[in-house]
Design an enzyme around this catalytic site. Structure first.
Site, PDB file in Angstrom:
ATOM      1  N   HIS A   1      40.951  39.030  37.242  1.00 47.70           N
ATOM      2  CA  HIS A   1      39.603  39.802  37.293  1.00 47.70           C
ATOM      3  C   HIS A   1      39.163  40.376  37.198  1.00 47.70           C
ATOM      4  O   HIS A   1      39.270  42.021  37.806  1.00 47.70           O
ATOM      5  CB  HIS A   1      39.180  39.439  38.890  1.00 47.70           C
ATOM      6  CG  HIS A   1      37.878  39.923  39.408  1.00 47.70           C
ATOM      7  ND1 HIS A   1      37.484  39.336  41.055  1.00 47.70           N
ATOM      8  CD2 HIS A   1      37.086  40.603  39.449  1.00 47.70           C
ATOM      9  CE1 HIS A   1      36.515  39.030  41.737  1.00 47.70           C
ATOM     10  NE2 HIS A   1      36.459  40.119  40.297  1.00 47.70           N
TER      11      HIS A   1
ATOM     12  N   ASP B   1      39.797  43.689  39.884  1.00 45.70           N
ATOM     13  CA  ASP B   1      38.352  43.597  40.424  1.00 45.70           C
ATOM     14  C   ASP B   1      37.852  45.145  39.828  1.00 45.70           C
ATOM     15  O   ASP B   1      37.142  45.660  40.262  1.00 45.70           O
ATOM     16  CB  ASP B   1      37.936  43.779  41.666  1.00 45.70           C
ATOM     17  CG  ASP B   1      36.478  43.343  41.552  1.00 45.70           C
ATOM     18  OD1 ASP B   1      36.063  42.741  40.579  1.00 45.70           O
ATOM     19  OD2 ASP B   1      36.060  43.327  43.361  1.00 45.70           O
TER      20      ASP B   1
END
Ligand code: DOR
Length: 469
Positions: free
Chosen positions: A106, A350
């Site tokens: 991610h 992320d």
């Protein structure tokens, strides 16, 4: 040639790179041994006790704390010894760990559209700095990655740079959650998975169609779960601290309801789904039950959700503004337990680069997100292995092997014949993270000014090598 610190060096053809006395942890082979590794032309040639006599001692350069940089002027740190017309470079890795490089499932690369925050090249540098040799880039670029042109572009840059970038295309056009993209064309052009990350499809009927369609193409769906009716005006987790600070909250229900919905839809459609950046304890429970029922779900957690809770917002520091928000201490503990008990499959960063002015402002005006590629190992190791009793071998499995399993990629292993995709770790090294640490264009790290333990000493990716200072 000499190697320089903190940048990627490409070794000339026929150079032999010998890593001496490394503790090799290779989860695929179930190996944890102390041996030497010989690499030539980016490919592992031999593992075992290798002879390096004939190499002048002063030319053997240790890395990590073993550095003998005083031997050399400036940044010329590793000098090859010419012997029998061959170049040798020896890395002394006594006390260091060598493992297959990580894959971060991610990452936001921001190209096209926001190259001042990050571009593909700076993202690759940040990845290599963090011991990462493969990454999935999310489609919320400007314009969004909802068509084959974008995929062709990313794949061509990745090929040119000889770096494994796996593009994730959007499930709906413009990430608007109203019209499905052309999954067949996207897959044909290199999409490894589909996601509307940053957004969430609110229409359940449409999500049902997406799952049926994705199942036909055997495409993984990476799901950012957020019910906007519970998150729309929110700035942080709804709970004690949002009340105390007078900030609008985002209820855990925002995530829980969507996780529940999508487990049910996956059960009926047989779609392969992966919940990303899960944040709530109830999500862990729902995913555990789904796995127990044999539904094909996997999930990840970020190092920041594992490390922090909503009390961090008491400082009104917008660095801690992320979506989903940092939740309560009970949620954080449940996430950690989820990793320990294998309910949570992997850790993904992320990595969400933002400019200084987007973060150095009020909580209300600040952008959500933190960078993470460069601290993914140190932050996870500090939280799980130093503060809890988690095994380093399992952490390496979680960062290197399991993400590739989820994506259906070849599993990395340190053995003769394999491309060298190797990360070298100094597990005892501690550092205070400051702005000088980063190779990313953005420095909005939640770990800024925090001390972490367990750092990447070097990353070898084929003939490319970066040694970190
Ligand atoms: O905090 C976040 N930032 N969460 C997301 O889902 C998107 C990301 C971004 O793109 O900045």
């Amino acid at each position: 040639m000499g190697l320089t610190f903190d940048s990627v060096n490409t070794l000339p053809r026929d150079t032999e790179l010998i890593i001496k006395n490394a503790r090799i942890i290779d989860p695929v082979q179930g190996k944890d041994v102390k041996e030497d590794i010989l690499i030539r032309d980016g490919v592992i040639q031999k593992i075992g006790k290798l002879k390096t006599e004939g190499m002048a001692e002063s030319l053997q350069q240790g890395i990590g704390d073993n550095k003998k940089s005083s031997h050399f002027a400036g940044k010329e740190l590793l000098k090859p010894l010419i012997s029998e017309n061959k170049n040798f470079i020896k890395l002394e890795a006594e006390g260091l760990i060598v493992c297959p490089s990580f894959l971060d499932l991610h990452v936001h690369l921001r190209e096209p559209g926001n190259e001042d925050e990050e571009d593909i090249m700076s993202g690759i540098q940040a990845a290599i700095h963090g011991g990462v040799s493969g990454l999935c880039c999310m489609p919320n670029t400007v314009p969004p990655a909802d068509n084959e042109c974008y995929l062709k572009y990313i794949c061509s840059v990745a090929k040119e740079q000889d770096f494994n970038i796996f593009p994730v295309a959007s499930m709906t056009k413009k990430l608007e959650g109203t019209e499905i993209t052309d999954f067949g064309i996207l897959k044909e052009n290199g999409a490894i998975a589909l996601s509307d990350d940053g957004c969430c499809v609110q229409d359940s009927r449409l999500m049902y169609e997406i799952m049926k369609y994705a199942a036909q193409f055997d495409l993984l769906l990476i799901l950012h779960e957020e019910d906007y009716s519970f998150s729309r005006f929110g700035l942080m987790h709804e709970g004690f601290y949002s009340s105390k600070l007078g900030l609008d909250g985002i209820s855990s229900l925002s995530e829980i309801l969507m996780v529940q919905r999508d487990i049910e839809l996956a059960k009926r459609t047989k779609a392969k789904i992966h919940f990303t950046h899960i944040s709530a304890k109830e999500s862990v429970e729902l995913i555990k039950n789904a796995k127990d029922d044999g539904i094909a779900v996997t999930c990840d957690v970020t190092p920041h959700h594992l490390s922090f809770d909503d009390s961090e917002l008491e400082s009104y520091d917008a660095l801690f503004k992320v979506n989903p928000p940092l939740r309560s201490s009970a949620d954080r503990e449940a996430l950690e337990k989820g990793v320990l008990e294998d309910v949570i499959d992997i850790i993904a960063s992320d990595h969400a680069p933002h400019l200084e002015e987007e973060k150095n402002t009020t909580i209300k005006n600040a952008a959500s997100g933190v960078t993470g590629l460069e601290t993914i190992f140190a932050a996870s190791f500090t939280r799980l292995c130093c503060k809890s009793n988690f095994s380093l071998n399992k952490l390496i499995d979680i960062l290197s092997v399991r993400p590739r399993k989820i994506l259906g990629l070849n599993l990395p292993s340190i053995k003769p014949g394999e491309k060298a995709e190797i990360t070298i770790i100094e597990q005892d090294r501690r550092k205070l993270i400051n702005s000088d640490f980063f190779s990313s264009k953005s420095i909005n790290s939640a770990f800024m000014n925090k001390e972490l333990q367990g750092f990447i000493s070097g990353t070898i990716n084929g003939r490319k090598i970066r040694i970190n200072s």
